[in-house]
Design a protein around this motif. Structure first.
Motif, PDB file in Angstrom:
ATOM      1  N   TYR A  84       0.776  -1.093   0.072  1.00 11.41           N
ATOM      2  CA  TYR A  84      -0.026   0.119  -0.014  1.00 11.41           C
ATOM      3  C   TYR A  84       0.775   1.400  -0.008  1.00 11.41           C
ATOM      4  N   GLY A  85       1.867   1.192   0.877  1.00  6.93           N
ATOM      5  CA  GLY A  85       2.684   2.305   1.051  1.00  6.93           C
ATOM      6  C   GLY A  85       3.441   2.846  -0.251  1.00  6.93           C
ATOM      7  N   VAL A  86       4.133   1.866  -1.016  1.00  6.53           N
ATOM      8  CA  VAL A  86       4.895   2.113  -2.437  1.00  6.53           C
ATOM      9  C   VAL A  86       3.514   2.464  -3.506  1.00  6.53           C
ATOM     10  N   LEU A  87       2.419   1.747  -3.505  1.00  8.14           N
ATOM     11  CA  LEU A  87       1.605   2.085  -4.541  1.00  8.14           C
ATOM     12  C   LEU A  87       0.933   3.463  -4.268  1.00  8.14           C
ATOM     13  N   THR A 140       4.185   6.347  -4.293  1.00  5.75           N
ATOM     14  CA  THR A 140       4.728   6.575  -5.591  1.00  5.75           C
ATOM     15  C   THR A 140       3.547   6.541  -6.652  1.00  5.75           C
ATOM     16  N   GLY A 141       2.876   5.414  -6.481  1.00  2.96           N
ATOM     17  CA  GLY A 141       1.894   5.279  -7.674  1.00  2.96           C
ATOM     18  C   GLY A 141       1.024   6.174  -7.771  1.00  2.96           C
ATOM     19  N   VAL A 142       0.399   6.632  -6.747  1.00  3.87           N
ATOM     20  CA  VAL A 142      -0.733   7.797  -6.715  1.00  3.87           C
ATOM     21  C   VAL A 142      -0.091   9.223  -6.745  1.00  3.87           C
ATOM     22  N   TRP A 143       0.690   9.519  -5.570  1.00 10.27           N
ATOM     23  CA  TRP A 143       1.109  10.770  -5.505  1.00 10.27           C
ATOM     24  C   TRP A 143       2.194  11.299  -5.922  1.00 10.27           C
ATOM     25  N   GLY A 144       3.365  10.030  -6.284  1.00 11.42           N
ATOM     26  CA  GLY A 144       4.643  10.534  -7.112  1.00 11.42           C
ATOM     27  C   GLY A 144       4.271  10.890  -8.369  1.00 11.42           C
ATOM     28  N   ILE A 164      -7.012  -2.110   1.162  1.00 12.95           N
ATOM     29  CA  ILE A 164      -7.772  -1.589   2.336  1.00 12.95           C
ATOM     30  C   ILE A 164      -8.931  -2.725   2.390  1.00 12.95           C
ATOM     31  N   LYS A 165      -9.722  -2.901   1.642  1.00 15.86           N
ATOM     32  CA  LYS A 165     -10.871  -3.609   1.726  1.00 15.86           C
ATOM     33  C   LYS A 165     -10.500  -5.009   2.052  1.00 15.86           C
ATOM     34  N   ILE A 166      -9.265  -5.616   1.575  1.00 15.10           N
ATOM     35  CA  ILE A 166      -8.813  -6.895   1.916  1.00 15.10           C
ATOM     36  C   ILE A 166      -8.128  -7.043   3.153  1.00 15.10           C
ATOM     37  N   ALA A 167      -7.252  -6.180   3.497  1.00 16.80           N
ATOM     38  CA  ALA A 167      -6.649  -6.188   5.069  1.00 16.80           C
ATOM     39  C   ALA A 167      -7.525  -5.744   5.800  1.00 16.80           C
ATOM     40  N   LYS A 168      -8.320  -4.871   5.790  1.00 15.34           N
ATOM     41  CA  LYS A 168      -9.409  -4.165   6.826  1.00 15.34           C
ATOM     42  C   LYS A 168      -8.445  -3.859   8.076  1.00 15.34           C
ATOM     43  N   PRO A 169      -7.586  -3.042   8.158  1.00 12.79           N
ATOM     44  CA  PRO A 169      -6.762  -2.591   9.256  1.00 12.79           C
ATOM     45  C   PRO A 169      -7.706  -1.916  10.320  1.00 12.79           C
ATOM     46  N   LYS A 170      -7.625  -2.303  11.446  1.00 13.80           N
ATOM     47  CA  LYS A 170      -8.419  -1.758  12.731  1.00 13.80           C
ATOM     48  C   LYS A 170      -7.828  -0.436  13.180  1.00 13.80           C
ATOM     49  N   ASP A 171      -6.460  -0.366  13.275  1.00  7.84           N
ATOM     50  CA  ASP A 171      -5.748   0.586  13.874  1.00  7.84           C
ATOM     51  C   ASP A 171      -5.125   1.446  12.343  1.00  7.84           C
ATOM     52  N   VAL A 172      -6.127   2.324  12.070  1.00  8.52           N
ATOM     53  CA  VAL A 172      -5.961   3.083  10.771  1.00  8.52           C
ATOM     54  C   VAL A 172      -4.722   4.036  10.790  1.00  8.52           C
ATOM     55  N   PHE A 197      -1.620   2.137  10.551  1.00  9.17           N
ATOM     56  CA  PHE A 197      -1.599   1.737   9.150  1.00  9.17           C
ATOM     57  C   PHE A 197      -1.035   3.102   8.255  1.00  9.17           C
ATOM     58  N   THR A 198      -1.686   4.010   8.417  1.00  7.05           N
ATOM     59  CA  THR A 198      -1.023   5.479   7.923  1.00  7.05           C
ATOM     60  C   THR A 198       0.151   5.600   7.988  1.00  7.05           C
ATOM     61  N   VAL A 199       0.622   5.618   9.157  1.00  6.71           N
ATOM     62  CA  VAL A 199       1.969   6.100   9.494  1.00  6.71           C
ATOM     63  C   VAL A 199       3.092   4.960   9.105  1.00  6.71           C
ATOM     64  N   TRP A 200       2.812   3.748   9.241  1.00  2.00           N
ATOM     65  CA  TRP A 200       3.658   2.461   8.613  1.00  2.00           C
ATOM     66  C   TRP A 200       3.819   2.456   7.347  1.00  2.00           C
ATOM     67  N   SER A 201       2.974   2.615   6.745  1.00  2.00           N
ATOM     68  CA  SER A 201       2.758   2.267   5.157  1.00  2.00           C
ATOM     69  C   SER A 201       3.460   3.694   4.422  1.00  2.00           C
ATOM     70  N   SER A 202       3.509   4.716   5.117  1.00  2.00           N
ATOM     71  CA  SER A 202       4.270   6.033   4.812  1.00  2.00           C
ATOM     72  C   SER A 202       5.684   5.700   4.826  1.00  2.00           C
ATOM     73  N   LEU A 203       6.099   4.828   5.760  1.00  2.00           N
ATOM     74  CA  LEU A 203       7.546   4.686   5.863  1.00  2.00           C
ATOM     75  C   LEU A 203       8.095   3.959   4.584  1.00  2.00           C
ATOM     76  N   PHE A 204       7.325   3.291   3.719  1.00  2.00           N
ATOM     77  CA  PHE A 204       7.901   2.621   2.518  1.00  2.00           C
ATOM     78  C   PHE A 204       7.810   3.257   1.253  1.00  2.00           C
ATOM     79  N   VAL A 205       7.565   4.837   1.510  1.00  2.00           N
ATOM     80  CA  VAL A 205       7.384   5.594   0.068  1.00  2.00           C
ATOM     81  C   VAL A 205       8.761   6.352  -0.077  1.00  2.00           C
ATOM     82  N   PRO A 206       9.630   6.863   0.730  1.00  2.00           N
ATOM     83  CA  PRO A 206      10.931   7.578   0.281  1.00  2.00           C
ATOM     84  C   PRO A 206      11.771   6.783  -0.562  1.00  2.00           C
ATOM     85  N   VAL A 207      12.117   5.464  -0.282  1.00  2.00           N
ATOM     86  CA  VAL A 207      13.007   4.804  -1.442  1.00  2.00           C
ATOM     87  C   VAL A 207      12.658   4.555  -2.642  1.00  2.00           C
ATOM     88  N   PRO A 208      11.383   4.169  -2.693  1.00  2.00           N
ATOM     89  CA  PRO A 208      10.791   4.059  -4.202  1.00  2.00           C
ATOM     90  C   PRO A 208      10.633   5.591  -4.980  1.00  2.00           C
TER      91      PRO A 208
END
Length: 249
Positions: free
Chosen positions: A42-45, A48-52, A138-146, A149-160
């Motif tokens: 999710y973080g990479v897509l 990078t994929g959406v906002w990049g 999001i639909k498949i994973a259904k994270p409870k602590d949103v 999820f938002t914070v940790w997925s953002s960690l995977f953005v800078p390198v891509p």
């Protein structure tokens, strides 16, 4: 975003946006309650994929209102995915609403398409597809602590983003150093707003709504975004609004 890219390169802006979303919060919240493969993908897509790609399209001259409009191909694709893949059902009034929205969307797109390059159009359509995939995750994973999820997925953005920046320098013959220059005050205001208000708050709410209510019910509401985008493009940047755009909105 339009305000920010007037001061800083879109790749730098995207990198700093998600870096500020992740740090220091990543040290304060626990890991998400779902498999990390979903979080990383999710973080990479999303980053990078959406906002990049969206930021790059605006940087290359796509009007802010048109960029926000084209990104909203995603709700239509997401509703289609919800019905076909997840067997979600739509009531007759929802189907009617989607058709009316699609007609308005197409009316504006057809009218404005002459002012856009094929490259900008392609970048925005790719961004919309990636956003649809993110909604499906999001639909498949259904994270409870949103928030987590938002914070940790953002960690995977800078390198891509750095990798995408390197590809950009090869294609356009730009110096890599021009992509990593720090912004001034105006750029920082744009980046901090995107990190804290849009990403950390906005998409945390968005993630929770999709998890609780499904794709077909939630994603059409993002069609309010291009209406706001066209309005503020006219109000702040003097982008001309035609009769067709007003009727389409």
């Amino acid at each position: 975003i339009r305000w920010g890219v007037e001061d800083v390169h879109p790749m730098t802006m995207t990198l700093l946006r998600f870096l500020l979303t992740a740090i220091p919060m990543v040290f304060l919240v626990k890991k998400p309650d779902i498999a990390m493969r979903y979080v990383a993908t999710y973080g990479v897509l999303f980053g990078t994929g959406v906002w990049g790609l969206a930021n790059l399209a605006v940087f290359l001259g796509t009007p802010a209102g048109m960029a926000s409009l084209l990104l909203q191909m995603s709700p239509f694709l997401t509703v289609f995915a919800a019905v076909v893949i997840f067997k979600e059902t739509l009531k007759p009034k929802q189907i009617t609403g989607v058709i009316i929205a699609l007609l308005g969307f197409l009316a504006i797109c057809i009218f404005k398409s002459d002012s856009m390059s094929y490259l900008s159009l392609g970048l925005m359509l790719m961004a919309a597809i990636f956003w649809t995939i993110c909604n499906i995750i999001i639909k498949i994973a259904k994270p409870k602590d949103v928030v987590s999820f938002t914070v940790w997925s953002s960690l995977f953005v800078p390198v891509p983003i750095l990798l995408l920046s390197f590809i950009y320098t090869l294609l356009y013959g730009a110096e890599f150093s021009t992509l990593v220059q720090l912004p001034n005050l105006k750029g920082w205001i744009s980046i901090i707003f995107q990190a804290l208000v849009v990403t950390l708050f906005g998409y945390a709410v968005w993630t929770r709504l999709i998890s609780e209510h499904g794709l077909a019910k939630v994603t059409p509401y993002s069609l309010l975004v291009p209406i706001a985008g066209l309005f503020f493009g006219w109000l702040l940047y003097g982008e001309v609004l035609s009769t067709i755009e007003i009727i389409g909105s």
